[in-house]
Design an enzyme around this catalytic site. Structure first.
Site, mmCIF file in Angstrom:
data_model
loop_
_atom_site.group_PDB
_atom_site.id
_atom_site.type_symbol
_atom_site.label_atom_id
_atom_site.label_comp_id
_atom_site.label_asym_id
_atom_site.label_seq_id
_atom_site.Cartn_x
_atom_site.Cartn_y
_atom_site.Cartn_z
ATOM 1 N N CYS A 73 0.823 -1.217 0.000
ATOM 2 C CA CYS A 73 0.000 0.000 0.000
ATOM 3 C C CYS A 73 0.856 1.265 0.000
ATOM 4 C CB CYS A 73 -0.907 0.012 1.227
ATOM 5 S SG CYS A 73 -1.939 -1.420 1.375
HETATM 6 N N1 SAJ Z 1 6.323 2.319 8.834
HETATM 7 C C1 SAJ Z 1 7.334 3.125 9.369
HETATM 8 N N2 SAJ Z 1 7.009 4.023 10.339
HETATM 9 C C2 SAJ Z 1 5.732 4.159 10.805
HETATM 10 C C3 SAJ Z 1 4.720 3.329 10.245
HETATM 11 C C4 SAJ Z 1 5.037 2.423 9.268
HETATM 12 O O1 SAJ Z 1 8.491 3.033 8.974
HETATM 13 O O2 SAJ Z 1 5.505 4.976 11.699
HETATM 14 C C5 SAJ Z 1 6.655 1.380 7.766
HETATM 15 C C6 SAJ Z 1 6.297 -0.053 8.100
HETATM 16 O O3 SAJ Z 1 7.378 -0.695 8.742
HETATM 17 C C7 SAJ Z 1 6.028 -0.655 6.723
HETATM 18 C C8 SAJ Z 1 5.465 0.514 5.932
HETATM 19 O O4 SAJ Z 1 5.877 1.704 6.631
HETATM 20 O O5 SAJ Z 1 7.205 -1.103 6.123
HETATM 21 C C9 SAJ Z 1 3.950 0.488 5.825
HETATM 22 O O6 SAJ Z 1 3.485 0.284 7.130
HETATM 23 P P1 SAJ Z 1 1.908 0.471 7.509
HETATM 24 O O7 SAJ Z 1 1.842 0.494 9.010
HETATM 25 O O8 SAJ Z 1 1.332 1.595 6.781
HETATM 26 O O9 SAJ Z 1 1.270 -0.921 7.085
HETATM 27 P P2 SAJ Z 1 0.582 -1.350 5.739
HETATM 28 O O10 SAJ Z 1 1.445 -1.147 4.557
HETATM 29 O O11 SAJ Z 1 0.074 -2.728 5.989
HETATM 30 O O12 SAJ Z 1 -0.619 -0.325 5.579
HETATM 31 C C10 SAJ Z 1 -1.927 -0.755 5.813
HETATM 32 C C11 SAJ Z 1 -2.800 0.268 5.157
HETATM 33 N N3 SAJ Z 1 -4.126 -0.271 5.074
HETATM 34 C C12 SAJ Z 1 -4.808 -0.117 3.923
HETATM 35 O O13 SAJ Z 1 -4.370 0.453 2.963
HETATM 36 C C13 SAJ Z 1 -6.154 -0.717 3.899
HETATM 37 C C14 SAJ Z 1 -2.795 1.563 5.948
HETATM 38 O O14 SAJ Z 1 -3.825 2.425 5.456
HETATM 39 C C15 SAJ Z 1 -3.037 1.312 7.407
HETATM 40 O O15 SAJ Z 1 -3.037 2.551 8.116
HETATM 41 C C16 SAJ Z 1 -1.938 0.425 7.913
HETATM 42 O O16 SAJ Z 1 -2.112 -0.841 7.223
HETATM 43 C C17 SAJ Z 1 -2.032 0.204 9.416
HETATM 44 O O17 SAJ Z 1 -2.435 1.178 10.121
HETATM 45 O O18 SAJ Z 1 -1.631 -0.879 9.863
#
Ligand code: SAJ
Length: 453
Positions: free
Chosen positions: A274
């Site tokens: 995403c």
């Molecule tokens: N990450 C960071 N720092 C942060 C948060 C995330 O480096 O503060 C990194 C994570 O390690 C990862 C990437 O960014 O590699 C994405 O992380 P993510 O927490 O956004 O997880 P995703 O990719 O699974 O995003 C999904 C998304 N859901 C949908 O699109 C339906 C996102 O909108 C959600 O907010 C997220 O999950 C969530 O909150 O878990």
């Protein structure tokens, strides 16, 4: 009876036959909710292996258990198939296919286009079609509505068309397809009414908006918001490193503000299906309107640079031990793109693996969730075993994914230099542990040198 009233009645009576096209981490949970709501569901997927697995009651999606799948099959209202011709029996279809990026970072809508071609072959008048795949504003109109209108179908009369972005967060124990509010936009008022009626019977909360474009844009806003904020924290980490301040302590202090602040955290880069992709869909479409989003470009640049920062930090730490990356043995801890998942897509660990390898290091990794990956040479790289004694033989360990199952105190006590990209060792004071977003303290350097003496 007009087509609208006929479909409305079928939805209300739960006699509508609903198709879900694309049975991945979005489509399969949606199919399950639709079956639980009492509908008959035809699940269509290109991948014959997935269909056979589903027929055997074996789930390949982390959030759907075999038991749940077998309960669905036992209702005799779930029919997985690869055969698109069943579309002619359907009253409603939800499209949940991938929207990846092309090699040159442009939207790849080929999966949507191929599905639309199949629907055109078999569709009948009066169907409700809802696109769920994350995509740029205008997709529903340009790639679906126009295609059906070429066949003489009129939106809101001969077919009903909506866009409702998926909001599935794999591994999230708190939020599921059912209890996550569902935004939905209809091409016409009647499209919206039918879409809201169907989805309102599947999920707890439906959030109607005025058009598919608004719904498409809302999803991209959600995830671009994350990408930009993560990038800002990554920049703060590099700034604090340079200024000799601990960024993790700074974020923790700022997080005590009960209003007007939302913490994000630095990391080794961003992975997943995403956050690295969605902003590129938005910036690509905006350029067609001569609008260049500086935020998206800068965020992408900073996030893409983090693997290089981790490589440089590792070189700096090895230098304290009078070592170089070249000829060192490096163990990467955690390869999945985020904790508690087995998904390696776009994981920054993969890039960091390549950077270390290209710098002459011998690189292994340990991840209890992600068993193997194919490196850029086309070789299959397998996770090593969970053997902390063996971990002692490495010149350094680089923590990329902070899985809960890692024994952080035990790892710190191994006496091997650790580069922590997630502050996973928070609360553990040990001269061998170095965090990104902090400078390598001279005191720490002297302590280590004395250890080497
Ligand atoms: N990450 C960071 N720092 C942060 C948060 C995330 O480096 O503060 C990194 C994570 O390690 C990862 C990437 O960014 O590699 C994405 O992380 P993510 O927490 O956004 O997880 P995703 O990719 O699974 O995003 C999904 C998304 N859901 C949908 O699109 C339906 C996102 O909108 C959600 O907010 C997220 O999950 C969530 O909150 O878990």
């Amino acid at each position: 009876m007009a087509r609208y009233e006929e479909l409305q009645q079928k939805i209300q009576r739960k006699t509508a036959r609903v198709g879900v096209i694309g049975l991945g981490y979005v489509g399969l949970p949606l199919a399950v909710e639709t079956i639980k709501s009492g509908y008959t569901v035809i699940g269509i997927d290109l991948h014959g292996g997935k269909i056979e697995s589903l027929k055997r009651g074996e789930s390949y999606v982390q959030d759907i258990s075999n038991e749940t799948l077998q309960e669905c099959l036992a209702t005799n209202r779930f029919f997985p198939t690869t055969d698109y011709s069943v579309i002619e029996e359907l009253d409603a279809i939800s499209i949940c296919v991938p929207t990846p990026l092309s090699p040159n970072q442009d939207p790849d809508t080929s999966y949507i286009i191929n599905v639309v071609e199949q629907i055109k072959r078999f569709m009948k008048r009066g169907m409700l079609i809802t696109l769920e795949s994350t995509t740029y504003p205008g997709t529903t109109e340009e790639l679906i509505q126009r295609e059906f209108e070429k066949l003489g179908y009129r939106a809101g009369i001969d077919f009903f068309l909506c866009y409702s972005p998926e909001r599935v967060d794999p591994g999230n124990r708190k939020y599921s397809t059912y209890n996550t509010p569902k935004v939905i936009g209809g091409t016409t008022e009647r499209c919206m009414e039918l879409g809201t009626l169907l989805y309102g019977s599947l999920v707890k909360t439906v959030v109607p908006v005025s058009s598919p474009k608004v719904a498409e844009m809302s999803k991209l806003l959600e995830n671009t918001f994350r990408s930009v904020n993560i990038a800002f924290m990554n920049e703060m980490a590099m700034m604090c490193d340079r200024m000799g301040i601990n960024v993790w302590e700074v974020i923790k202090a700022a997080s005590t503000k009960p209003f007007g602040f939302m913490p994000f955290y630095p990391g080794p880069g961003i992975g997943g299906h995403c956050i690295p992709l969605d902003p590129m869909y938005l910036s690509w479409k905006a350029k067609g309107f001569r609008f260049h989003s500086q935020f998206i470009e800068i965020a992408q640049s900073i996030n893409d640079n983090m693997p290089d920062y981790v490589r440089n930090k590792t070189a700096q730490v090895l230098n304290i031990y009078a070592k170089a990356i070249n000829s060192s043995r490096i163990l990467i801890l955690g390869m999945a793109y985020k904790p508690e998942v087995d998904d390696l897509r776009e994981s920054p660990g993969l890039e960091i693996y390549e950077l270390f390898t290209n710098s002459g290091a011998t690189v292994d990794y340990y991840d209890p969730y992600a068993q193997s990956f194919v490196n850029k040479k086309g070789e299959i790289v397998h996770s090593i075993a969970n053997d902390y004694e063996a971990f002692k033989t490495y010149d350094c360990m680089v923590l990329i994914t902070n899985h809960q199952c890692f024994a952080y105190q035990e790892l710190a006590d191994l006496g091997v230099a650790i580069i922590d990209t997630r502050n996973a060792f928070e609360g553990i004071t040990n001269p061998n542990v170095y965090r990104i977003g902090t400078s390598v303290a001279i005191k720490q350097e002297k302590e280590v040198v004395s250890l080497l003496a």
